[in-house]
Scaffold this motif. Sequence first.
Motif, mmCIF file in Angstrom:
data_model
loop_
_atom_site.group_PDB
_atom_site.id
_atom_site.type_symbol
_atom_site.label_atom_id
_atom_site.label_comp_id
_atom_site.label_asym_id
_atom_site.label_seq_id
_atom_site.Cartn_x
_atom_site.Cartn_y
_atom_site.Cartn_z
ATOM 1 N N GLU A 64 31.796 46.524 -35.742
ATOM 2 C CA GLU A 64 30.927 45.499 -36.326
ATOM 3 C C GLU A 64 31.401 44.073 -36.083
ATOM 4 O O GLU A 64 30.603 43.142 -36.020
ATOM 5 C CB GLU A 64 30.818 45.736 -37.839
ATOM 6 C CG GLU A 64 30.212 47.067 -38.228
ATOM 7 C CD GLU A 64 28.701 47.043 -38.175
ATOM 8 O OE1 GLU A 64 28.122 45.952 -38.004
ATOM 9 O OE2 GLU A 64 28.089 48.123 -38.316
ATOM 10 N N ARG A 65 32.727 43.886 -35.993
ATOM 11 C CA ARG A 65 33.305 42.546 -35.850
ATOM 12 C C ARG A 65 34.450 42.603 -34.830
ATOM 13 O O ARG A 65 35.608 42.341 -35.157
ATOM 14 C CB ARG A 65 33.830 42.032 -37.194
ATOM 15 C CG ARG A 65 32.780 41.793 -38.261
ATOM 16 C CD ARG A 65 31.909 40.591 -37.941
ATOM 17 N NE ARG A 65 31.055 40.250 -39.074
ATOM 18 C CZ ARG A 65 29.885 40.826 -39.338
ATOM 19 N NH1 ARG A 65 29.436 41.797 -38.537
ATOM 20 N NH2 ARG A 65 29.165 40.455 -40.389
ATOM 21 N N LEU A 83 28.791 43.423 -45.091
ATOM 22 C CA LEU A 83 29.672 44.315 -44.352
ATOM 23 C C LEU A 83 30.831 44.761 -45.228
ATOM 24 O O LEU A 83 31.200 45.944 -45.226
ATOM 25 C CB LEU A 83 30.193 43.621 -43.089
ATOM 26 C CG LEU A 83 31.243 44.394 -42.294
ATOM 27 C CD1 LEU A 83 30.715 45.760 -41.860
ATOM 28 C CD2 LEU A 83 31.700 43.576 -41.080
#
Length: 279
Positions: A74-75, A24
Amino acid sequence: MTSPATASAWSTPFDGDLTDDLRLALRLADAADAVTMARFDAADLDVQVKADASHVTEADLATERVLRELLSAERAGDGILGEEYGTSGDAARQWIIDPIDGTANYLKGIPMWTTLIALAIDGVPRVGVASQPALGRRWWAASGQGAWTNTADGGTRRLGVSGVDAVADASVSFQSLAQWDEVGRAADLLRLSRAVWRDRGYGDTWPYMLLAEGRLELVAEFGVKEYDIAALVPIIHEAGGRFTDIDGADSLSSRSSLATNGRLHDDFLSLLGASSATS
């Protein structure tokens, strides 16, 4: 600005799997490169002066926004500490980003600037990416996975610090004489320069990467913030070096940094600390 959570020693082993986090981070760097290069050396680049008298460009702001948007997608459970938009979320897993480290170079059209992306877990920098797209260079690392850089032929190369074990044979880098003078450490810098083989002020991120590549033995500076150094810590450590503040502590918030090839770390700490007993 809120610092990361109180950390364990930076050398503490990590028993988790950072592979997805590193992937990532590299994708984040790709996204940042696209934004920064689109406006690099633009004649109409918008530049403002912040309250601390430092500069910020439209590219700094746009890059951090893009990174924050990707991280939110994504997080979502992770925290973020960024130079331009501050701190948000939980610091137990915290992404620490500097959209353009070296904004003064960026706005002048000098290609020595870097996007820095780190992931700190429980206050320890575990993943780091340093991307210099104007020079076509990138360096990255994750705890337990080594430190790496790209090569001219499109491959990758593992990084390793030098084996120099004498201060007199060391090549070192500092940020600027004015920076050391501002904190009353100009005499320390002069003593350092007299003790080593070669000293140069390469500036910003690049000398840390030269150290990780085995080309320098020390980089030290003052006035650094968390986002200036967090990404560098895992790269230096995974290359076999050591990274502390100027007094030898594992801290992102001390506003100083001392990175070495490891072998000479204690020697440099002693050398730079000698003035306190004589000043």
